[in-house]
Scaffold this active site. Structure first.
Site, PDB file in Angstrom:
ATOM      1  N   HIS A   1      -1.983   4.295   8.104  1.00 12.87           N
ATOM      2  CA  HIS A   1      -3.124   3.541   7.552  1.00 12.87           C
ATOM      3  C   HIS A   1      -3.334   2.310   8.429  1.00 12.87           C
ATOM      4  O   HIS A   1      -2.381   1.585   8.726  1.00 12.87           O
ATOM      5  CB  HIS A   1      -2.818   3.112   6.105  1.00 12.87           C
TER       6      HIS A   1
ATOM      7  N   HIS B   1     -12.334  -1.737   4.128  1.00  6.69           N
ATOM      8  CA  HIS B   1     -10.883  -1.796   4.305  1.00  6.69           C
ATOM      9  C   HIS B   1     -10.470  -1.047   5.583  1.00  6.69           C
ATOM     10  O   HIS B   1     -10.283  -1.672   6.626  1.00  6.69           O
ATOM     11  CB  HIS B   1     -10.244  -1.206   3.039  1.00  6.69           C
TER      12      HIS B   1
ATOM     13  N   TYR C   1     -13.804  17.275  18.843  1.00 10.82           N
ATOM     14  CA  TYR C   1     -12.459  16.834  18.470  1.00 10.82           C
ATOM     15  C   TYR C   1     -12.450  16.095  17.139  1.00 10.82           C
ATOM     16  O   TYR C   1     -11.492  16.195  16.377  1.00 10.82           O
ATOM     17  CB  TYR C   1     -11.823  16.017  19.600  1.00 10.82           C
TER      18      TYR C   1
ATOM     19  N   HIS D   1      -6.257  -1.003   9.684  1.00 12.77           N
ATOM     20  CA  HIS D   1      -7.484  -1.758   9.482  1.00 12.77           C
ATOM     21  C   HIS D   1      -8.208  -1.838  10.828  1.00 12.77           C
ATOM     22  O   HIS D   1      -8.731  -2.870  11.202  1.00 12.77           O
ATOM     23  CB  HIS D   1      -7.178  -3.169   8.977  1.00 12.77           C
TER      24      HIS D   1
ATOM     25  N   GLU E   1       0.816  -1.216   0.000  1.00 12.01           N
ATOM     26  CA  GLU E   1       0.000   0.000   0.000  1.00 12.01           C
ATOM     27  C   GLU E   1       0.853   1.271   0.000  1.00 12.01           C
ATOM     28  O   GLU E   1       0.316   2.376   0.171  1.00 12.01           O
ATOM     29  CB  GLU E   1      -0.956  -0.041   1.191  1.00 12.01           C
TER      30      GLU E   1
END
Ligand SMILES: [Zn+2]
Length: 227
Positions: free
Chosen positions: A97, A164, A124, A99, A78
């Site tokens: 990134h 994802h 926030y 999951h 990725e």
């Protein structure tokens, strides 16, 4: 700080942040990837099939601006997402990134608003994330994602990849990490509140945040700028 020192500091920071995410269950198995863009335009990114809980700083992938491997192990599949975001957001210096469970759960839900797939439940979330676009499903590693990222990244620190998980950039790796953790907590709130009457922040309250916190995501999205 010279380039060698900068890279050494960044390698250690990636290891520390990744281990913290792993130890708290925000990354499991070999999922998730982190990167830092260095001052010379090259990028450090976590390797493919590496557990974020057990990274070796010397084996972190070091990529040229064009994606060529300069040193270290082969990069995450990725890594192209990170390159696309850095190209579209020159101010971004760190990307995370994950999951993570609650964000990934939301990413699988039907009927989400593709322009803003989590409501403004807390101040926030509005300040650190703002509008969260949903990117249509692509298989892992599908470089067709690049064009969608290039279109959305100039206006968004954070995006949610359908079925994802989230990807978030920031001016530092720590800032990106704080923001993705806020996103994950908001996804958890969103799921906890399903079926309850909820009261998200209204337009006036969001506008007040934009005025009070001029550097926040709320202000960027309201002003349409990408600083
Ligand atoms: Zn992923």
């Amino acid at each position: 700080m010279n380039g060698t020192d900068e890279a050494a500091v960044a390698r250690n920071e990636i290891v520390q942040v990744a281990r913290s995410l792993f130890d708290r269950g925000l990354a499991t198995g070999s999922s998730g990837n982190l990167s830092v863009k260095l001052g010379d335009g090259t990028m450090l990114v976590t390797p493919t099939n590496a557990s974020l809980g057990r990274l070796d700083p010397e084996r972190i992938s070091h990529l040229a601006a064009d994606g060529a491997l300069l040193e270290g192990d082969a990069p995450s599949k990725e890594a192209f997402l990170h390159r696309a975001i850095y190209a579209a957001r020159p101010q971004a210096r760190g990307i995370v990134h994950l999951h993570a469970t609650y964000s990934a759960a939301v990413s699988c839900m039907d009927g989400l608003d593709a322009d803003s797939c989590l409501p403004p439940l807390t101040a926030y979330f509005v300040m650190k994330i703002g509008a969260l676009p949903l990117i249509p499903y692509h298989r892992p590693g599908d470089e067709a994602l690049t064009s969608t990222i290039e279109r959305l990244a100039p206006d968004h620190d954070a995006m949610l990849l359908a079925n994802h998980g989230p990807i978030v950039s920031g001016p530092t790796l720590r800032a990106a990490t704080d923001a993705i953790e806020e996103l994950e907590e908001t996804a958890k709130l969103f799921l906890l509140l399903r079926g309850s009457d909820t009261r998200p922040l209204n337009e006036d309250q969001i506008a007040e945040l934009a005025r009070a916190f001029a550097q926040s995501a709320a202000a960027r999205h309201r002003n349409g700028s990408c600083t």
